[in-house]
Design an enzyme around this catalytic site. Sequence first.
Site, PDB file in Angstrom:
ATOM      1  N   GLY A  65     -78.028  -3.460 -13.726  1.00  0.00           N
ATOM      2  CA  GLY A  65     -78.271  -2.511 -12.490  1.00  0.00           C
ATOM      3  C   GLY A  65     -78.136  -3.398 -11.102  1.00  0.00           C
ATOM      4  N   GLY A  72     -83.763  -5.103 -16.310  1.00  0.00           N
ATOM      5  CA  GLY A  72     -84.346  -4.210 -15.359  1.00  0.00           C
ATOM      6  C   GLY A  72     -84.832  -2.794 -16.144  1.00  0.00           C
ATOM      7  N   SER A  73     -85.414  -2.089 -15.309  1.00  0.00           N
ATOM      8  CA  SER A  73     -85.640  -0.604 -15.754  1.00  0.00           C
ATOM      9  C   SER A  73     -84.493   0.454 -15.891  1.00  0.00           C
ATOM     10  CB  SER A  73     -86.592   0.192 -14.842  1.00  0.00           C
ATOM     11  OG  SER A  73     -85.850   0.247 -13.603  1.00  0.00           O
ATOM     12  N   GLY A 111     -84.402  -8.507  -8.034  1.00  0.00           N
ATOM     13  CA  GLY A 111     -85.414  -7.980  -7.986  1.00  0.00           C
ATOM     14  C   GLY A 111     -86.454  -8.293  -9.135  1.00  0.00           C
ATOM     15  N   LYS A 125     -79.119  -8.415  -6.333  1.00  0.00           N
ATOM     16  CA  LYS A 125     -79.717  -8.310  -7.408  1.00  0.00           C
ATOM     17  C   LYS A 125     -80.734  -9.451  -7.420  1.00  0.00           C
ATOM     18  CE  LYS A 125     -77.472  -7.965 -11.309  1.00  0.00           C
ATOM     19  NZ  LYS A 125     -78.249  -7.170 -11.418  1.00  0.00           N
ATOM     20  N   GLU A 146     -77.970 -13.386 -14.892  1.00  0.00           N
ATOM     21  CA  GLU A 146     -77.097 -12.163 -14.542  1.00  0.00           C
ATOM     22  C   GLU A 146     -75.836 -12.676 -13.871  1.00  0.00           C
ATOM     23  OE1 GLU A 146     -80.853  -9.044 -14.126  1.00  0.00           O
ATOM     24  OE2 GLU A 146     -79.852  -9.766 -12.067  1.00  0.00           O
TER      25      GLU A 146
HETATM   26  C1  5RP Z   1     -83.059  -8.004 -12.272  1.00  0.00           C
HETATM   27  C2  5RP Z   1     -82.146  -7.357 -11.493  1.00  0.00           C
HETATM   28  C3  5RP Z   1     -81.953  -5.701 -11.825  1.00  0.00           C
HETATM   29  O1  5RP Z   1     -80.596  -5.287 -11.968  1.00  0.00           O
HETATM   30  C4  5RP Z   1     -82.444  -4.816 -10.562  1.00  0.00           C
HETATM   31  O2  5RP Z   1     -83.664  -5.630  -9.924  1.00  0.00           O
HETATM   32  C5  5RP Z   1     -82.472  -3.406 -10.623  1.00  0.00           C
HETATM   33  O3  5RP Z   1     -83.539  -3.142 -11.414  1.00  0.00           O
HETATM   34  P1  5RP Z   1     -83.990  -1.722 -11.643  1.00  0.00           P
HETATM   35  O4  5RP Z   1     -82.975  -1.034 -12.725  1.00  0.00           O
HETATM   36  O5  5RP Z   1     -85.294  -1.813 -12.283  1.00  0.00           O
HETATM   37  O6  5RP Z   1     -84.040  -1.147 -10.308  1.00  0.00           O
HETATM   38  O7  5RP Z   1     -81.136  -7.730 -10.563  1.00  0.00           O
HETATM   39  O8  5RP Z   1     -82.934  -9.276 -11.702  1.00  0.00           O
END
Ligand code: 5RP
Length: 223
Positions: free
Chosen positions: A82, A29-30, A96, A94, A103
């Site tokens: 994240g 993630g970002s 997204g 989690k 994960e």
């Molecule tokens: C990906 C995840 C990420 O941790 C979650 O989507 C948060 O991403 P971001 O730091 O871009 O908000 O679970 O599968």
Amino acid sequence: MNQDELKQRVAAEALRYVVKDAPVGVGSGSTVNFFIDALAALKHAIPGAVAASEASAARLRQHGIPVLELNDVDELPVYVDGADEITEHLAMIKGGGGALTREKIIAAVAKRFVCIADASKLVPVLGRFPLPVEVIPMARSYVGRELRKLGGQPALRTGFRTDNGNLILDCSGMSLLDPVKTESELNQIAGVVTNGIFARRPADVLLLGEKTGVRTLGGAKLR
Ligand code: 5RP
């Protein structure tokens, strides 16, 4: 301070949890991208990192950080990732980015799960963010019907395959007042690989980026 700056701050703070001479688990993630960039400064102090997604693995390699297979790692002292939503009890939604299965596996192995997030991710109760559910493709319709029976409204994430070759159903409207129970229940549906509730194995520490600085929730503060 904008959201990216908050993410950068918590990412830098998470470096304090990295254990010298031991591999580190890295989510996706970002926010994690900022952590990977910061981790480059410590690359000579660790043997490498285990990555939760192909994207994170590629970014680690760009920085010259060796990417290790989880199967080759005996112990993982820390995992940094994240969240899409997190409560004060450190239960999370989690997935997204669609990397929830890897994960969850790395989180299960790690001794300490350090969640890094900007303040917008902290919620009183999980469930506003549509819950990602990774599904074996042939079970898509069946799992969708079962999720509806549980009060959810699943939507297929179009044009998306996980790193494992599966589909994601993003499920809104489901009550997550008892996330531990719902996490287990959803895992019982045939064809579900993983769901995005991380409550049975929550984070141990949350580094939350707020305008006033980084707030640490849970876990013993280091030093
Ligand atoms: C990906 C995840 C990420 O941790 C979650 O989507 C948060 O991403 P971001 O730091 O871009 O908000 O679970 O599968």
